[in-house]
Design an enzyme around this catalytic site. Structure first.
Site, PDB file in Angstrom:
ATOM      1  N   LEU A  45       0.861  -1.183   0.000  1.00 59.80           N
ATOM      2  CA  LEU A  45       0.000   0.000   0.000  1.00 59.80           C
ATOM      3  C   LEU A  45       0.899   1.235   0.000  1.00 59.80           C
ATOM      4  O   LEU A  45       2.091   1.148   0.262  1.00 59.80           O
ATOM      5  CB  LEU A  45      -0.893   0.010   1.245  1.00 59.80           C
ATOM      6  CG  LEU A  45      -1.912  -1.126   1.352  1.00 59.80           C
ATOM      7  CD1 LEU A  45      -2.541  -1.127   2.744  1.00 59.80           C
ATOM      8  CD2 LEU A  45      -2.994  -0.993   0.284  1.00 59.80           C
ATOM      9  N   ALA A  46       0.287   2.390  -0.267  1.00 58.67           N
ATOM     10  CA  ALA A  46       1.088   3.614  -0.272  1.00 58.67           C
ATOM     11  C   ALA A  46       1.850   3.770   1.033  1.00 58.67           C
ATOM     12  O   ALA A  46       3.031   4.126   1.043  1.00 58.67           O
ATOM     13  CB  ALA A  46       0.191   4.831  -0.517  1.00 58.67           C
ATOM     14  N   GLU A  47       1.186   3.512   2.168  1.00 62.34           N
ATOM     15  CA  GLU A  47       1.878   3.578   3.452  1.00 62.34           C
ATOM     16  C   GLU A  47       1.358   2.516   4.408  1.00 62.34           C
ATOM     17  O   GLU A  47       0.164   2.188   4.405  1.00 62.34           O
ATOM     18  CB  GLU A  47       1.714   4.948   4.124  1.00 62.34           C
ATOM     19  CG  GLU A  47       2.899   5.876   3.960  1.00 62.34           C
ATOM     20  CD  GLU A  47       2.807   6.726   2.714  1.00 62.34           C
ATOM     21  OE1 GLU A  47       3.830   7.321   2.329  1.00 62.34           O
ATOM     22  OE2 GLU A  47       1.720   6.783   2.136  1.00 62.34           O
ATOM     23  N   THR A  48       2.276   2.048   5.226  1.00 59.49           N
ATOM     24  CA  THR A  48       1.948   1.265   6.410  1.00 59.49           C
ATOM     25  C   THR A  48       2.450   2.058   7.611  1.00 59.49           C
ATOM     26  O   THR A  48       3.611   2.466   7.649  1.00 59.49           O
ATOM     27  CB  THR A  48       2.608  -0.120   6.383  1.00 59.49           C
ATOM     28  OG1 THR A  48       2.084  -0.874   5.281  1.00 59.49           O
ATOM     29  CG2 THR A  48       2.345  -0.876   7.673  1.00 59.49           C
ATOM     30  N   HIS A  74      -2.589  10.443   5.664  1.00 54.85           N
ATOM     31  CA  HIS A  74      -3.710   9.500   5.657  1.00 54.85           C
ATOM     32  C   HIS A  74      -3.445   8.310   6.571  1.00 54.85           C
ATOM     33  O   HIS A  74      -4.362   7.788   7.206  1.00 54.85           O
ATOM     34  CB  HIS A  74      -4.036   9.048   4.225  1.00 54.85           C
ATOM     35  CG  HIS A  74      -3.166   7.976   3.667  1.00 54.85           C
ATOM     36  ND1 HIS A  74      -1.904   8.223   3.158  1.00 54.85           N
ATOM     37  CD2 HIS A  74      -3.366   6.638   3.543  1.00 54.85           C
ATOM     38  CE1 HIS A  74      -1.379   7.090   2.743  1.00 54.85           C
ATOM     39  NE2 HIS A  74      -2.242   6.104   2.963  1.00 54.85           N
TER      40      HIS A  74
END
Length: 262
Positions: A45-48, A74
């Site tokens: 994902l874009a960020e964890t 986010h």
């Protein structure tokens, strides 16, 4: 092997499959950097976000599939949603401590979550030729903040029509590239590209609004503004400029809860 709780939350939206998905791992103790990077790569994902409680507050770190980043809006909102909804955080305010970005807070009012982040400091610059070539269109103005370039365009349609060459963009030294223009039914719109950080296009980027909010506040002579990130998934944000800080408000919804083994 040990089990870690993991959650996937869609941020800056009130319905699943919209906004920006982030994974949140609530840790009993810090994992090694390499292990956290491996988990983020596996999540893809874009960020964890990785969160650890320290007294009444929480420490937080964010990883894309390829790098640790200084700030992520986010995934911070997603982390607050998890703590409010799954960990019975009693107060309507959560303090997050970031070793790279200082104190960050999230406040809850009904279903709304408001991030309180430091405003970016940016300056006008000449657009690198590689960046103009990658975007495929010459911006009206170009700025450089702490980590990102920001390109100003004339209209929302121009933003929607952009089809960047991500391979070229990845050669531009920056975390990512914000493109923005006045909105048709909101104050401003944006998109965010970050092939340098392993994400070609991020659906809704809270941290980019630390640059966008002071910029548009000055342009529009307004303190409170509405914004939309016009990616395929889209996301709506209420924005407020507070001098050295910005407030970014949205909603979030849970998509997935589970466990991972490490």
């Amino acid at each position: 092997m040990s089990k870690i709780n993991i959650y996937q939350i869609d941020a800056f939206t009130d319905k699943v499959f919209h906004g920006n998905p982030a994974a949140v791992c609530v840790l009993p103790e810090w994992l090694g950097d390499e292990k956290m990077q491996q988990i983020a790569a596996e999540n893809n994902l874009a960020e964890t976000a990785f969160v650890l409680q320290t007294g009444p507050d929480y420490e937080i770190r964010w990883f894309t599939p390829t790098v640790e980043v200084d700030l992520c809006g986010h995934a911070t909102m997603a982390s607050a949603y998890v703590l409010f909804h799954f960990y019975n955080h009693l107060s309507d305010k959560i303090n997050f401590k970031s070793r790279r970005s200082g104190l960050l807070t999230v406040e809850r009012e009904g279903e709304a979550l408001t991030l309180d982040f430091p405003a970016d400091v940016y300056q006008r610059v000449e657009a690198p030729q590689a960046l103009v070539s990658a975007i495929g269109r010459t911006p009206l103005e170009t700025y450089r903040g702490k980590t990102d370039y920001m390109l100003l365009f004339r209209s929302e349609k121009e933003i929607l029509d952009l089809t960047p060459d991500f391979r070229k963009m990845a050669t531009v030294e920056a975390r990512g590239v914000i493109v923005t223009a006045p909105g048709e039914d909101v104050d401003f719109v944006s998109r965010f590209f970050a092939p340098q950080s392993g994400i070609d296009e991020d659906p809704v980027t809270g941290s980019a609004h630390t640059t966008l909010i002071p910029f548009w506040s000055q342009k529009l002579n307004k303190k409170v503004m509405s914004a939309r990130q016009v990616s395929e998934r889209q996301g709506d944000l209420k924005c407020e400029f507070r001098g050295s800080r910005v407030k970014i408000t949205g909603q979030a919804v849970a998509y997935l809860t589970g466990e991972i083994e490490v």
